[in-house]
Design a protein around this motif. Structure first.
Motif, PDB file in Angstrom:
ATOM      1  N   LEU A   1      17.103  91.925  62.484  1.00  0.00           N
ATOM      2  CA  LEU A   1      17.832  91.551  61.513  1.00  0.00           C
ATOM      3  C   LEU A   1      19.351  91.770  61.788  1.00  0.00           C
ATOM      4  CD1 LEU A   1      15.890  93.551  58.763  1.00  0.00           C
ATOM      5  CD2 LEU A   1      15.920  91.064  58.895  1.00  0.00           C
ATOM      6  N   ALA A   2      19.900  92.664  62.498  1.00  0.00           N
ATOM      7  CA  ALA A   2      21.077  92.870  62.766  1.00  0.00           C
ATOM      8  C   ALA A   2      21.673  91.790  63.555  1.00  0.00           C
ATOM      9  CB  ALA A   2      21.321  94.151  63.552  1.00  0.00           C
ATOM     10  N   VAL A   3      21.038  91.238  64.715  1.00  0.00           N
ATOM     11  CA  VAL A   3      21.438  90.085  65.506  1.00  0.00           C
ATOM     12  C   VAL A   3      21.581  88.854  64.706  1.00  0.00           C
ATOM     13  CG1 VAL A   3      20.720  88.830  67.446  1.00  0.00           C
ATOM     14  CG2 VAL A   3      20.648  91.529  67.748  1.00  0.00           C
ATOM     15  N   GLY A   4      20.469  88.783  63.741  1.00  0.00           N
ATOM     16  CA  GLY A   4      20.596  87.620  62.918  1.00  0.00           C
ATOM     17  C   GLY A   4      21.666  87.473  62.138  1.00  0.00           C
ATOM     18  N   ASP A   5      22.469  88.490  61.961  1.00  0.00           N
ATOM     19  CA  ASP A   5      23.711  88.708  60.929  1.00  0.00           C
ATOM     20  C   ASP A   5      24.909  88.180  61.829  1.00  0.00           C
ATOM     21  OD1 ASP A   5      22.418  89.447  58.656  1.00  0.00           O
ATOM     22  OD2 ASP A   5      22.669  91.566  59.034  1.00  0.00           O
ATOM     23  N   LEU A   6      24.704  88.480  63.284  1.00  0.00           N
ATOM     24  CA  LEU A   6      25.640  87.807  64.014  1.00  0.00           C
ATOM     25  C   LEU A   6      26.309  86.443  63.913  1.00  0.00           C
ATOM     26  CD1 LEU A   6      25.174  89.904  67.308  1.00  0.00           C
ATOM     27  CD2 LEU A   6      27.060  90.072  65.772  1.00  0.00           C
ATOM     28  N   ARG A   7      25.141  85.601  63.233  1.00  0.00           N
ATOM     29  CA  ARG A   7      25.748  84.256  63.250  1.00  0.00           C
ATOM     30  C   ARG A   7      27.033  84.107  62.160  1.00  0.00           C
ATOM     31  NH1 ARG A   7      19.828  83.343  61.745  1.00  0.00           N
ATOM     32  NH2 ARG A   7      20.419  84.236  59.815  1.00  0.00           N
ATOM     33  N   ASP A   8      27.153  85.261  61.567  1.00  0.00           N
ATOM     34  CA  ASP A   8      28.490  85.102  60.776  1.00  0.00           C
ATOM     35  C   ASP A   8      29.470  85.946  61.242  1.00  0.00           C
ATOM     36  OD1 ASP A   8      27.009  83.884  58.836  1.00  0.00           O
ATOM     37  OD2 ASP A   8      26.405  85.911  57.853  1.00  0.00           O
ATOM     38  N   GLY A   9      29.345  86.278  62.661  1.00  0.00           N
ATOM     39  CA  GLY A   9      30.382  87.147  63.685  1.00  0.00           C
ATOM     40  C   GLY A   9      30.162  88.474  63.265  1.00  0.00           C
ATOM     41  N   ILE A  10      30.956  89.176  64.154  1.00  0.00           N
ATOM     42  CA  ILE A  10      30.837  90.681  64.460  1.00  0.00           C
ATOM     43  C   ILE A  10      31.209  91.376  62.897  1.00  0.00           C
ATOM     44  CG2 ILE A  10      32.036  92.678  65.248  1.00  0.00           C
ATOM     45  CD1 ILE A  10      30.522  91.387  67.204  1.00  0.00           C
ATOM     46  N   ASP A  11      31.946  90.638  62.198  1.00  0.00           N
ATOM     47  CA  ASP A  11      32.214  91.137  60.661  1.00  0.00           C
ATOM     48  C   ASP A  11      31.149  90.907  59.793  1.00  0.00           C
ATOM     49  OD1 ASP A  11      34.920  91.931  61.340  1.00  0.00           O
ATOM     50  OD2 ASP A  11      35.795  90.051  60.597  1.00  0.00           O
ATOM     51  N   GLY A  12      30.447  89.888  59.879  1.00  0.00           N
ATOM     52  CA  GLY A  12      29.035  89.764  59.138  1.00  0.00           C
ATOM     53  C   GLY A  12      28.067  90.632  59.581  1.00  0.00           C
ATOM     54  N   ALA A  13      27.872  91.044  60.787  1.00  0.00           N
ATOM     55  CA  ALA A  13      27.020  92.115  61.201  1.00  0.00           C
ATOM     56  C   ALA A  13      27.415  93.346  60.747  1.00  0.00           C
ATOM     57  CB  ALA A  13      26.913  92.095  62.909  1.00  0.00           C
ATOM     58  N   LEU A  14      28.602  93.725  60.785  1.00  0.00           N
ATOM     59  CA  LEU A  14      29.158  95.023  60.424  1.00  0.00           C
ATOM     60  C   LEU A  14      29.141  95.127  58.913  1.00  0.00           C
ATOM     61  CD1 LEU A  14      32.002  95.780  62.867  1.00  0.00           C
ATOM     62  CD2 LEU A  14      29.780  96.538  62.896  1.00  0.00           C
ATOM     63  N   ALA A  15      29.231  94.104  58.131  1.00  0.00           N
ATOM     64  CA  ALA A  15      28.991  94.279  56.719  1.00  0.00           C
ATOM     65  C   ALA A  15      27.664  94.327  56.031  1.00  0.00           C
ATOM     66  CB  ALA A  15      29.619  93.035  56.013  1.00  0.00           C
ATOM     67  N   HIS A  16      26.516  94.245  56.850  1.00  0.00           N
ATOM     68  CA  HIS A  16      25.232  94.135  56.417  1.00  0.00           C
ATOM     69  C   HIS A  16      24.670  95.613  56.975  1.00  0.00           C
ATOM     70  CE1 HIS A  16      20.906  92.719  56.037  1.00  0.00           C
ATOM     71  NE2 HIS A  16      21.524  91.882  55.258  1.00  0.00           N
ATOM     72  N   TRP A  17      23.734  95.964  55.922  1.00  0.00           N
ATOM     73  CA  TRP A  17      22.942  97.289  56.135  1.00  0.00           C
ATOM     74  C   TRP A  17      22.133  97.177  57.445  1.00  0.00           C
ATOM     75  CZ3 TRP A  17      17.944  97.442  56.509  1.00  0.00           C
ATOM     76  CH2 TRP A  17      17.037  96.113  56.047  1.00  0.00           C
ATOM     77  N   ALA A  18      21.578  96.338  57.736  1.00  0.00           N
ATOM     78  CA  ALA A  18      20.687  96.210  58.968  1.00  0.00           C
ATOM     79  C   ALA A  18      21.465  96.899  60.201  1.00  0.00           C
ATOM     80  CB  ALA A  18      20.076  94.942  59.385  1.00  0.00           C
ATOM     81  N   PHE A  19      22.689  96.632  60.463  1.00  0.00           N
ATOM     82  CA  PHE A  19      23.326  97.134  61.700  1.00  0.00           C
ATOM     83  C   PHE A  19      23.188  98.589  61.710  1.00  0.00           C
ATOM     84  CE2 PHE A  19      27.243  98.986  63.633  1.00  0.00           C
ATOM     85  CZ  PHE A  19      27.034  98.528  64.744  1.00  0.00           C
ATOM     86  N   TYR A  20      23.606  99.252  60.497  1.00  0.00           N
ATOM     87  CA  TYR A  20      23.510 100.649  60.526  1.00  0.00           C
ATOM     88  C   TYR A  20      22.294 101.368  60.467  1.00  0.00           C
ATOM     89  CZ  TYR A  20      28.303  99.234  59.407  1.00  0.00           C
ATOM     90  OH  TYR A  20      29.706  98.786  59.447  1.00  0.00           O
ATOM     91  N   ALA A  21      21.352 100.659  60.030  1.00  0.00           N
ATOM     92  CA  ALA A  21      20.092 101.138  59.875  1.00  0.00           C
ATOM     93  C   ALA A  21      19.459 101.124  61.371  1.00  0.00           C
ATOM     94  CB  ALA A  21      19.285 100.446  58.916  1.00  0.00           C
ATOM     95  N   ALA A  22      19.753  99.956  61.905  1.00  0.00           N
ATOM     96  CA  ALA A  22      19.221 100.002  63.255  1.00  0.00           C
ATOM     97  C   ALA A  22      19.876 100.999  64.149  1.00  0.00           C
ATOM     98  CB  ALA A  22      19.414  98.408  64.150  1.00  0.00           C
ATOM     99  N   ALA A  23      20.942 101.311  64.018  1.00  0.00           N
ATOM    100  CA  ALA A  23      21.690 102.306  64.772  1.00  0.00           C
ATOM    101  C   ALA A  23      21.365 103.710  64.527  1.00  0.00           C
ATOM    102  CB  ALA A  23      23.365 102.392  64.497  1.00  0.00           C
ATOM    103  N   ALA A  24      20.962 104.091  63.179  1.00  0.00           N
ATOM    104  CA  ALA A  24      20.394 105.384  62.619  1.00  0.00           C
ATOM    105  C   ALA A  24      19.184 105.540  63.339  1.00  0.00           C
ATOM    106  CB  ALA A  24      20.520 105.294  61.320  1.00  0.00           C
ATOM    107  N   THR A  25      18.094 104.588  63.203  1.00  0.00           N
ATOM    108  CA  THR A  25      16.806 104.604  63.509  1.00  0.00           C
ATOM    109  C   THR A  25      16.835 104.868  65.183  1.00  0.00           C
ATOM    110  OG1 THR A  25      16.536 102.407  63.483  1.00  0.00           O
ATOM    111  CG2 THR A  25      15.549 103.505  61.660  1.00  0.00           C
ATOM    112  N   GLY A  26      17.653 104.042  65.785  1.00  0.00           N
ATOM    113  CA  GLY A  26      17.669 104.056  67.136  1.00  0.00           C
ATOM    114  C   GLY A  26      18.237 105.455  67.856  1.00  0.00           C
TER     115      GLY A  26
END
Length: 173
Positions: free
Chosen positions: A65-90
């Protein structure tokens, strides 16, 4: 992979899917950690390993999910919850794996559980919630079952062949 021929799915979860997935994850982790907390030695390590393997599999789904958000650039990924959830679960999975390895002097069975659960959970998340598709012809299903069974059997066999720092009379199998 040649049997499954996975097809990309959706990079979004609905609120209902997210609630179900989050609740399922929480329930599994509570059960595993409660069982581990009430055990010692190899049993404790296996409970922790199960929770770790689940977290690693969930991290894989969230990373998609987080990588899919990269279509909108780094800002898009950082603005979406999936990036933070992936980091937390990892990070949680990594820390829990360290507790797993410290729970018992016998590491191979715990490592086998983690290695086996990671792809199984990842596949389940992909097919159940991310609408990824795998080939469903009888021959493809047979091939997938044989491949997964072979991998899990190999992991099980290797986990029984662990070197132990303990003398044979003190080993618990």
């Amino acid at each position: 992979m040649s049997f499954a021929r996975p097809a990309s799915g959706d990079n979004q979860l609905t609120d209902d899917e997210l609630a179900i997935a989050g609740s399922a994850l929480a329930a599994i982790l509570v059960c595993c950690l409660t069982a581990a907390g009430r055990s010692s030695g190899t049993s404790r390590a296996l409970g922790l390993a199960t929770a770790t393997g689940v977290l690693f599999g969930v991290t894989a789904g969230l990373a998609k999910l987080a990588v899919g958000d990269l279509r909108d650039g780094i800002d898009g990924a950082l603005a979406h919850w999936a990036f933070y959830a992936a980091a937390a679960t990892g990070v949680s999975g990594f820390v829990l794996s360290q507790y797993t390895f410290r729970a018992s002097s016998v590491l191979a069975p715990a490592l086998a559980v983690m290695v086996a659960l990671d792809p199984v959970i990842g596949i389940a998340i992909g097919t159940l919630w991310l609408d990824e598709r795998i080939e469903t012809t009888p021959i493809a299903i047979a091939g997938q079952v044989i491949a997964l069974s072979t991998a899990l059997t190999g992991i099980a066999i290797l986990s029984r062949q662990w070197p132990s720092p303990l003398p044979p009379e003190r080993r618990h199998r």
